[in-house]
Design a protein around this motif. Structure first.
Motif, PDB file in Angstrom:
ATOM      1  N   GLN A   2     -14.660 -13.610   5.067  1.00 18.47           N
ATOM      2  CA  GLN A   2     -13.681 -13.181   4.078  1.00 18.47           C
ATOM      3  C   GLN A   2     -14.238 -13.444   2.704  1.00 18.47           C
ATOM      4  O   GLN A   2     -14.465 -14.587   2.335  1.00 18.47           O
ATOM      5  CB  GLN A   2     -12.365 -13.963   4.299  1.00 18.47           C
ATOM      6  CG  GLN A   2     -11.223 -13.493   3.423  1.00 18.47           C
ATOM      7  CD  GLN A   2     -10.747 -12.113   3.796  1.00 18.47           C
ATOM      8  OE1 GLN A   2     -10.781 -11.727   4.968  1.00 18.47           O
ATOM      9  NE2 GLN A   2     -10.323 -11.339   2.824  1.00 18.47           N
ATOM     10  N   LYS A   9       1.082 -13.182   0.463  1.00 17.74           N
ATOM     11  CA  LYS A   9       1.338 -11.785   0.830  1.00 17.74           C
ATOM     12  C   LYS A   9       2.511 -11.221   0.028  1.00 17.74           C
ATOM     13  O   LYS A   9       2.528 -10.050  -0.306  1.00 17.74           O
ATOM     14  CB  LYS A   9       1.645 -11.701   2.329  1.00 17.74           C
ATOM     15  CG  LYS A   9       0.447 -11.378   3.182  1.00 17.74           C
ATOM     16  CD  LYS A   9       0.855 -10.588   4.375  1.00 17.74           C
ATOM     17  CE  LYS A   9      -0.044  -9.590   4.984  1.00 17.74           C
ATOM     18  NZ  LYS A   9      -1.148  -9.076   4.301  1.00 17.74           N
ATOM     19  N   TYR A  86      -4.158  -5.806  -5.519  1.00 15.15           N
ATOM     20  CA  TYR A  86      -5.337  -6.154  -4.745  1.00 15.15           C
ATOM     21  C   TYR A  86      -6.427  -6.695  -5.661  1.00 15.15           C
ATOM     22  O   TYR A  86      -6.785  -6.052  -6.653  1.00 15.15           O
ATOM     23  CB  TYR A  86      -5.900  -4.923  -4.014  1.00 15.15           C
ATOM     24  CG  TYR A  86      -5.012  -4.354  -2.947  1.00 15.15           C
ATOM     25  CD1 TYR A  86      -4.166  -3.278  -3.214  1.00 15.15           C
ATOM     26  CD2 TYR A  86      -5.025  -4.876  -1.654  1.00 15.15           C
ATOM     27  CE1 TYR A  86      -3.353  -2.748  -2.234  1.00 15.15           C
ATOM     28  CE2 TYR A  86      -4.210  -4.344  -0.660  1.00 15.15           C
ATOM     29  CZ  TYR A  86      -3.386  -3.283  -0.964  1.00 15.15           C
ATOM     30  OH  TYR A  86      -2.578  -2.757   0.021  1.00 15.15           O
ATOM     31  N   THR A 103      -6.429  -8.922   0.861  1.00  9.01           N
ATOM     32  CA  THR A 103      -5.374  -8.342   1.694  1.00  9.01           C
ATOM     33  C   THR A 103      -4.152  -7.913   0.885  1.00  9.01           C
ATOM     34  O   THR A 103      -3.263  -7.280   1.419  1.00  9.01           O
ATOM     35  CB  THR A 103      -4.931  -9.327   2.775  1.00  9.01           C
ATOM     36  OG1 THR A 103      -4.652 -10.585   2.161  1.00  9.01           O
ATOM     37  CG2 THR A 103      -6.030  -9.514   3.820  1.00  9.01           C
TER      38      THR A 103
ATOM     39  N   GLN B  37      -7.935   1.439   5.832  1.00  9.92           N
ATOM     40  CA  GLN B  37      -6.885   0.471   5.537  1.00  9.92           C
ATOM     41  C   GLN B  37      -5.895   0.417   6.685  1.00  9.92           C
ATOM     42  O   GLN B  37      -5.087   1.334   6.880  1.00  9.92           O
ATOM     43  CB  GLN B  37      -6.160   0.804   4.237  1.00  9.92           C
ATOM     44  CG  GLN B  37      -5.153  -0.253   3.823  1.00  9.92           C
ATOM     45  CD  GLN B  37      -4.575  -0.029   2.446  1.00  9.92           C
ATOM     46  OE1 GLN B  37      -4.600   1.089   1.929  1.00  9.92           O
ATOM     47  NE2 GLN B  37      -4.061  -1.089   1.823  1.00  9.92           N
ATOM     48  N   GLN B  41      -3.001  -4.568   5.603  1.00 10.80           N
ATOM     49  CA  GLN B  41      -4.301  -5.103   5.185  1.00 10.80           C
ATOM     50  C   GLN B  41      -4.787  -4.414   3.918  1.00 10.80           C
ATOM     51  O   GLN B  41      -4.269  -3.373   3.521  1.00 10.80           O
ATOM     52  CB  GLN B  41      -5.336  -4.891   6.292  1.00 10.80           C
ATOM     53  CG  GLN B  41      -4.987  -5.549   7.613  1.00 10.80           C
ATOM     54  CD  GLN B  41      -4.900  -7.042   7.496  1.00 10.80           C
ATOM     55  OE1 GLN B  41      -5.756  -7.695   6.903  1.00 10.80           O
ATOM     56  NE2 GLN B  41      -3.844  -7.623   8.053  1.00 10.80           N
ATOM     57  N   GLU B  44     -10.768  -1.669   3.680  1.00 13.38           N
ATOM     58  CA  GLU B  44     -12.041  -2.218   4.155  1.00 13.38           C
ATOM     59  C   GLU B  44     -13.138  -1.193   3.906  1.00 13.38           C
ATOM     60  O   GLU B  44     -13.016  -0.032   4.321  1.00 13.38           O
ATOM     61  CB  GLU B  44     -11.957  -2.518   5.655  1.00 13.38           C
ATOM     62  CG  GLU B  44     -10.953  -3.581   6.009  1.00 13.38           C
ATOM     63  CD  GLU B  44     -11.596  -4.939   6.225  1.00 13.38           C
ATOM     64  OE1 GLU B  44     -10.845  -5.901   6.469  1.00 13.38           O
ATOM     65  OE2 GLU B  44     -12.840  -5.031   6.151  1.00 13.38           O
TER      66      GLU B  44
END
Lengths: 111, 115
Positions: A2, A9, A86, A103, B37, B41, B44
């Protein structure tokens, strides 16, 4: 591994209150850090980047290499700030080809 | 003056089907990125093109995934023999500058559902 961590979140704050969205990264060298935002029913878009050192919509973010953090801050939250945020990283400012997102943190500003 | 466009916006495929997702970047943008995605999440990274050259495909999850940008503009992401775990939103982004250090402009995404 990561590379970008956003520990929250969900985050809710009242209108007019300060807000801080946390971002930590793990990467050696000279990464470039970004904040992207996605408002409801809109596309992902750039909010700010650390090399610009500018304030966008009242938001600022300082790169702390010692703590490997790039937290996003705003002194007085507005309802229109409600969105998905993000944090993202480019490994090398001029030669990197990859790009890594966290995330995401969903921010809700309560009227 | 349109931004990045992607088609189709939604795609439903049966497991085992092949799919092709299209991205039209902003005219003149040399860099093009694809992301996957999953629900809940962040995007990526899948692959990166500089003009027509695919300089990085380290994020492609398997050899069922293939991307191309033959003339340095439109790009296609192809997924062969789709699996349920391929269900995600696929995002395309383009940038005026070389590499990943510049501002990326994102398309609306293609939502792929594999049944």
């Amino acid at each position: 591994a990561q590379r970008v961590t956003q520990p929250e979140k969900l985050l809710s704050v009242f209108k007019g209150a300060p807000v801080e969205l946390k971002c930590n990264y793990s990467y050696s060298g000279s990464p470039e850090l970004f904040w992207y935002v996605q408002y409801s029913r809109q596309r992902l878009q750039l909010l700010l980047r650390h090399i610009s050192r500018e304030s966008i919509k009242g938001f600022t973010a300082d790169l702390n290499k010692g703590e490997t953090s790039f937290h996003l801050k705003k002194p007085f939250a507005q309802e229109e700030d409600s969105a998905m945020y993000y944090c993202a990283l480019s490994p090398q400012r001029y030669t990197g080809n990859q790009f890594y997102f966290g995330t995401g943190t969903s921010l809700t500003v309560i009227p | 003056g349109a931004g990045v466009s992607q088609s189709p916006r939604y795609k439903v495929a049966k497991r085992g089907q092949d799919v092709a997702l299209r991205c039209d970047p902003i005219s003149g943008h040399v860099s093009l990125f694809w992301y996957q995605q999953a629900l809940g999440q962040g995007p990526e990274f899948l692959t990166y093109f500089q003009n027509e050259a695919q300089l990085d495909k380290s994020g492609l999850p398997s050899d069922r995934f293939f991307a191309e940008r033959p003339e340095g503009s439109v790009s296609t992401l192809k997924i062969q023999r789709t699996q349920q775990e391929d269900s995600a939103v696929y995002l395309c982004a383009s940038s005026l500058v070389l590499g990943s250090g510049g501002e990326q402009f994102f398309g609306p995404g293609t939502r792929l559902t594999v049944l």
